[in-house]
Design an enzyme around this catalytic site. Structure first.
Site, PDB file in Angstrom:
ATOM      1  N   CYS A 155       0.860  -1.174   0.000  1.00 50.80           N
ATOM      2  CA  CYS A 155       0.000   0.000   0.000  1.00 50.80           C
ATOM      3  C   CYS A 155       0.903   1.233   0.000  1.00 50.80           C
ATOM      4  O   CYS A 155       1.808   1.339   0.837  1.00 50.80           O
ATOM      5  CB  CYS A 155      -0.902  -0.001   1.231  1.00 50.80           C
ATOM      6  SG  CYS A 155      -1.858   1.530   1.412  1.00 50.80           S
TER       7      CYS A 155
ATOM      8  N   ASP B 223      -0.312  -5.723   0.258  1.00 50.61           N
ATOM      9  CA  ASP B 223      -1.557  -5.972  -0.453  1.00 50.61           C
ATOM     10  C   ASP B 223      -1.361  -7.260  -1.246  1.00 50.61           C
ATOM     11  O   ASP B 223      -0.268  -7.520  -1.767  1.00 50.61           O
ATOM     12  CB  ASP B 223      -1.894  -4.829  -1.412  1.00 50.61           C
ATOM     13  CG  ASP B 223      -2.362  -3.579  -0.700  1.00 50.61           C
ATOM     14  OD1 ASP B 223      -3.057  -3.704   0.319  1.00 50.61           O
ATOM     15  OD2 ASP B 223      -2.042  -2.477  -1.175  1.00 50.61           O
TER      16      ASP B 223
END
Length: 154
Positions: A52, A59
């Site tokens: 992120c 992520d």
């Protein structure tokens, strides 16, 4: 043509380190066999990881890449290293998914290309990102990507 021309490849058969970023990653290609036929090629990366850009937290996505080759195939080790180069790279889901498509399309100039980025939830919301270059060639079998919408615990 046998489809085994690996001349000019710099990573296949060599010890290679994971590139530090997508910009440093080198995607390579090999001549496509059966250039007189249209057929689909699929790569699935069920454990794709990036960061992120705001929090630095990981992520995760399940990527499905489909394409109908023109003259070129992506060399799979270079693709693996390219996808791995996102591991420590901060970018939004949309950028990662579309950047992968952009880089592969620039390299391969395929007859058709699509990517499905099925991202796991962050903050309770999954974000899925899809792109394709247009309609696939007539008569090419393009299977469903087979990734169900996010359903939580079931």
């Amino acid at each position: 043509m046998s489809g085994h021309d690996v001349s000019g490849l710099t990573q296949l058969g060599q010890a290679t380190e994971l590139p530090a970023s997508p910009d440093e990653a080198v995607l390579e290609r090999v001549p496509a066999p059966h250039q007189d036929l249209d057929y689909a090629v699929r790569f699935v990366a069920p454990e794709f990881t990036s960061l992120c850009p705001m929090t630095g937290q990981p992520d995760f996505a399940h990527l499905v890449i489909d394409y109908v080759p023109g003259e070129w195939l992506v060399e799979s080790k270079s693709l693996k290293l390219f996808l791995g180069s996102f591991r420590n790279h901060g970018a939004f889901h949309e950028w990662c998914t579309v950047e992968i498509a952009r880089r592969l399309c620039e390299l391969l100039e395929p007859k058709w290309f699509r990517i499905g980025g099925y991202w796991y939830p962050r903050g309770g919301i999954p974000i899925d990102v899809f792109w394709q270059s247009g309609e696939p060639p007539v008569g090419v079998w393009i299977p469903d990507q087979g990734v169900a919408p996010y359903r939580g615990r079931g």
